[in-house]
Design a protein around this motif. Structure first.
Motif, PDB file in Angstrom:
ATOM      1  N   MET A  63       0.786  -1.229   0.000  1.00 28.59           N
ATOM      2  CA  MET A  63       0.000   0.000   0.000  1.00 28.59           C
ATOM      3  C   MET A  63       0.828   1.295   0.000  1.00 28.59           C
ATOM      4  O   MET A  63       0.251   2.374  -0.099  1.00 28.59           O
ATOM      5  N   GLY A  65       2.550   4.639  -0.919  1.00 26.56           N
ATOM      6  CA  GLY A  65       2.073   5.541  -1.954  1.00 26.56           C
ATOM      7  C   GLY A  65       2.831   5.473  -3.268  1.00 26.56           C
ATOM      8  O   GLY A  65       2.241   5.672  -4.334  1.00 26.56           O
ATOM      9  N   THR A  68       0.976   2.979  -5.244  1.00 22.90           N
ATOM     10  CA  THR A  68      -0.499   3.004  -5.305  1.00 22.90           C
ATOM     11  C   THR A  68      -1.124   4.336  -5.729  1.00 22.90           C
ATOM     12  O   THR A  68      -2.266   4.331  -6.201  1.00 22.90           O
ATOM     13  N   PHE A  69      -0.433   5.454  -5.560  1.00 21.07           N
ATOM     14  CA  PHE A  69      -1.106   6.746  -5.719  1.00 21.07           C
ATOM     15  C   PHE A  69      -1.554   7.026  -7.164  1.00 21.07           C
ATOM     16  O   PHE A  69      -2.300   7.980  -7.405  1.00 21.07           O
ATOM     17  N   PRO A  72      -6.216   5.706  -8.443  1.00 19.13           N
ATOM     18  CA  PRO A  72      -7.516   6.358  -8.659  1.00 19.13           C
ATOM     19  C   PRO A  72      -7.605   7.061 -10.019  1.00 19.13           C
ATOM     20  O   PRO A  72      -8.614   6.930 -10.720  1.00 19.13           O
ATOM     21  N   GLY A  94      -6.720  -3.592   2.882  1.00 26.19           N
ATOM     22  CA  GLY A  94      -6.714  -2.143   2.952  1.00 26.19           C
ATOM     23  C   GLY A  94      -6.930  -1.511   1.588  1.00 26.19           C
ATOM     24  O   GLY A  94      -7.375  -0.374   1.477  1.00 26.19           O
ATOM     25  N   ASP A  97     -10.764  -0.781   0.795  1.00 26.81           N
ATOM     26  CA  ASP A  97     -11.240   0.353   1.583  1.00 26.81           C
ATOM     27  C   ASP A  97     -10.750   1.667   0.969  1.00 26.81           C
ATOM     28  O   ASP A  97     -11.525   2.598   0.744  1.00 26.81           O
ATOM     29  N   TRP A  98      -9.454   1.743   0.698  1.00 24.93           N
ATOM     30  CA  TRP A  98      -8.887   2.986   0.180  1.00 24.93           C
ATOM     31  C   TRP A  98      -9.455   3.343  -1.201  1.00 24.93           C
ATOM     32  O   TRP A  98      -9.853   4.487  -1.453  1.00 24.93           O
ATOM     33  N   ARG A 101     -13.275   4.262  -0.907  1.00 24.16           N
ATOM     34  CA  ARG A 101     -13.472   5.560  -0.265  1.00 24.16           C
ATOM     35  C   ARG A 101     -12.998   6.698  -1.156  1.00 24.16           C
ATOM     36  O   ARG A 101     -13.615   7.759  -1.212  1.00 24.16           O
ATOM     37  N   THR A 102     -11.881   6.489  -1.794  1.00 19.79           N
ATOM     38  CA  THR A 102     -11.341   7.535  -2.666  1.00 19.79           C
ATOM     39  C   THR A 102     -12.302   7.827  -3.818  1.00 19.79           C
ATOM     40  O   THR A 102     -12.592   8.985  -4.126  1.00 19.79           O
ATOM     41  N   LEU A 105     -15.409   9.602  -2.228  1.00 21.19           N
ATOM     42  CA  LEU A 105     -15.172  10.966  -1.745  1.00 21.19           C
ATOM     43  C   LEU A 105     -14.873  11.947  -2.880  1.00 21.19           C
ATOM     44  O   LEU A 105     -15.036  13.146  -2.734  1.00 21.19           O
TER      45      LEU A 105
ATOM     46  N   PHE B  69      -6.068  14.180  -7.231  1.00 16.76           N
ATOM     47  CA  PHE B  69      -5.350  12.906  -7.113  1.00 16.76           C
ATOM     48  C   PHE B  69      -3.829  13.053  -7.029  1.00 16.76           C
ATOM     49  O   PHE B  69      -3.122  12.097  -6.740  1.00 16.76           O
ATOM     50  N   TRP B  98     -10.405  12.490   3.404  1.00 14.82           N
ATOM     51  CA  TRP B  98      -9.727  11.749   2.339  1.00 14.82           C
ATOM     52  C   TRP B  98      -8.204  11.779   2.507  1.00 14.82           C
ATOM     53  O   TRP B  98      -7.535  10.745   2.412  1.00 14.82           O
ATOM     54  N   LEU B 105      -3.786   4.894   5.465  1.00 12.81           N
ATOM     55  CA  LEU B 105      -3.897   3.576   4.821  1.00 12.81           C
ATOM     56  C   LEU B 105      -2.647   3.228   4.017  1.00 12.81           C
ATOM     57  O   LEU B 105      -2.383   2.061   3.734  1.00 12.81           O
ATOM     58  N   THR B 106      -1.880   4.240   3.616  1.00 17.66           N
ATOM     59  CA  THR B 106      -0.662   3.973   2.847  1.00 17.66           C
ATOM     60  C   THR B 106       0.587   4.146   3.710  1.00 17.66           C
ATOM     61  O   THR B 106       1.690   4.162   3.197  1.00 17.66           O
ATOM     62  N   THR B 108       1.858   6.619   5.160  1.00 20.32           N
ATOM     63  CA  THR B 108       2.665   7.777   4.765  1.00 20.32           C
ATOM     64  C   THR B 108       2.792   8.730   5.950  1.00 20.32           C
ATOM     65  O   THR B 108       1.790   9.242   6.443  1.00 20.32           O
TER      66      THR B 108
END
Lengths: 311, 311
Positions: A63, A65, A68-69, A72, A94, A97-98, A101-102, A105, B69, B98, B105-106, B108
């Motif tokens: 997970m 960043g 993963t970032f 989205p 996780g 969920d992320w 939610r992302t 939101l 993002f 968010w 969750l990451t 960070t």
């Protein structure tokens, strides 16, 4: 089967290297699988000319960043390009969920089904040609490696021999290729094994996430034709590697060697290293595992069979 | 005071245009403020040579992914570059949830304090030189526009006149510049107003988020030296603009004109438009508001005073 590196820098992007992602380009236009998705991965795919509409599956190692970032935005753009093909997303606990939610939101609505699987060790995907196995690695957070195994493929037909035997082009060729023996109108029995090349074993690609050296990494890489292994640090920084749950060049080489792998691609280099350092990083690993290269953004690496150079 | 455009495409990146972000470069090295942060904004800043360590404040117009993002990665990289300066983040309701969940969750961890303010209409920031006012716009989700007002600045000292009057260099200059009258040792009274240029009004920059034409947009842009307005669609697609809560070129021009603004920069172009369309998009707006330009990635626009060309 080719692996396209989209990001090879650890932690943050630097000039010429984005954060982690790699795309597995399947043969015969069977689509694209993505491994990790750091910020800017959709931009890198666009630059490489790989269409997001071809993307079928995404595998996330962990997970953090820098892995993963980019998710989205990539998921959103794939939708805005109009595809309705489902997308499967695999990763650690996780992730669902992320992502959910992302998307909620930010009011992001996808025009396709997104199937999210939080993985556990074992086989997580299988189709006619490929199987994916995962296992845990040793990092600061839960982290997985992925082993992609191609199933054995029947050998090619010996076309000249078939012509010599008088087998007419058509359905009989298909039956022989599939392993069935056939009888010609004149009574001659043709055995499939006699007119096909030996079956070839499938290729194996192992893509490991961030990890300290560990037994599971060796197991996942066992006999692989290509292993992608992080080398965040050089040999001199083994203490840092240990402290942060990473590997050095030499440790990556040791894992590949232990696993009896055929080829090692190093990636996920600390931002402290520049292009000028790459030769040294490769050399450190080659002392132990000669078939080592350092990955760079947009490099395309063909995954070759152990016994053939042209596959 | 300059505005650096980092992304001018709506919804998704296209070749040569990233998703939305713009950096306000404050004069005298007083730092950088960011407005919106689409995916890849940190990469664009790196390419533009703007250091993330100089970033002091971020203003988010709304939560849509093409405006947000890039935030988690940018926040993370700013930390890994080692700065401990606090960062203030302003935006709509939902932003704190968010950002905090994403960082958690990451895993960070930021090495600086991140102060998140979910804004309401009114003044949200003020220092010695600048004030920021926000108000709601009309989009599919809660969306804000930001008006940055420079406070009036005292005029420059008339150096030649002071020399002629025999005022010695030193503290007296400072007092006169600050508006205080001073008396020389020989008894001569020097009035500040007599030896300073007229005070100059502060500059005003208005950066609007995605919006249909609305009264608040006009109010935020009132008398602005520079207005940044979305023009997702051309004049022919007014129905689409209405349906999706966006504006056309002509509607943006109408807002700038109503507001008595001095200059209009159009941005946030639908991916359907290419570079070849930009001249036409600008022309549509210029028919109503001549001082219109289309923004492009990496364009730097100087914010000039109404009464001076060199500011």
């Amino acid at each position: 089967m080719e692996l396209l590196f989209l990001g090879t820098s650890a932690g943050r992007p630097v000039q010429g290297r984005n954060v982690t992602a790699a795309a597995l380009l399947l043969p015969q236009e069977r689509g694209v699988w993505l491994f990790d998705c750091g910020e800017g991965t959709q931009h890198q795919l666009m630059r490489a000319g790989v269409k997001l509409t071809k993307l079928q599956q995404i595998f996330i190692t962990h997970m953090h960043g820098d892995h993963t970032f980019g998710l989205p935005g990539l998921l959103s753009t794939r939708s805005s390009l109009g595809t309705e093909e489902p997308l499967r997303l695999y990763g650690p606990s996780g992730l669902r969920d992320w992502v959910q939610r992302t998307l909620a939101l930010t009011d992001t609505r996808l025009g396709y089904a997104l199937e999210i699987t939080e993985v556990r060790p074992g086989a997580i995907y299988e189709d006619e040609r490929l199987r994916v196995v995962t296992d845990t690695l040793e990092h600061r957070v839960a982290c997985y490696g992925y082993r992609i195994e191609e199933k054995p493929q029947r050998g090619r037909l010996k076309a000249e021999l078939l012509q010599g035997l008088g087998v007419p082009f058509g359905p009989l060729y298909g039956q022989l290729k599939e392993g069935q023996d056939v009888q010609l109108p004149d009574g001659l029995l043709i055995r499939s094994d006699d007119v096909t090349e030996p079956a070839r074993s499938g290729r194996i690609v192992t893509i490991l996430g961030d990890t300290r050296p560990c037994a599971n990494a060796v197991r996942l890489a066992q006999g692989a034709d290509l292993v992608v292994h992080e080398a965040t640090f050089d040999a001199a920084l083994e203490d840092k590697a240990l402290a942060y749950g990473h590997s050095t060049t030499v440790q990556a080489a040791h894992t590949a060697s232990e696993a009896g792998a055929r080829r090692l691609l190093l990636t996920h280099f600390s931002a402290r290293f520049t292009e000028a350092d790459m030769a040294q990083l490769a050399e450190e690993a080659r002392a132990l595992f000669p078939a080592t290269e350092t990955a760079s953004d947009f490099a395309v690496v063909a995954v070759r069979h152990a016994n053939r150079a042209d596959a």
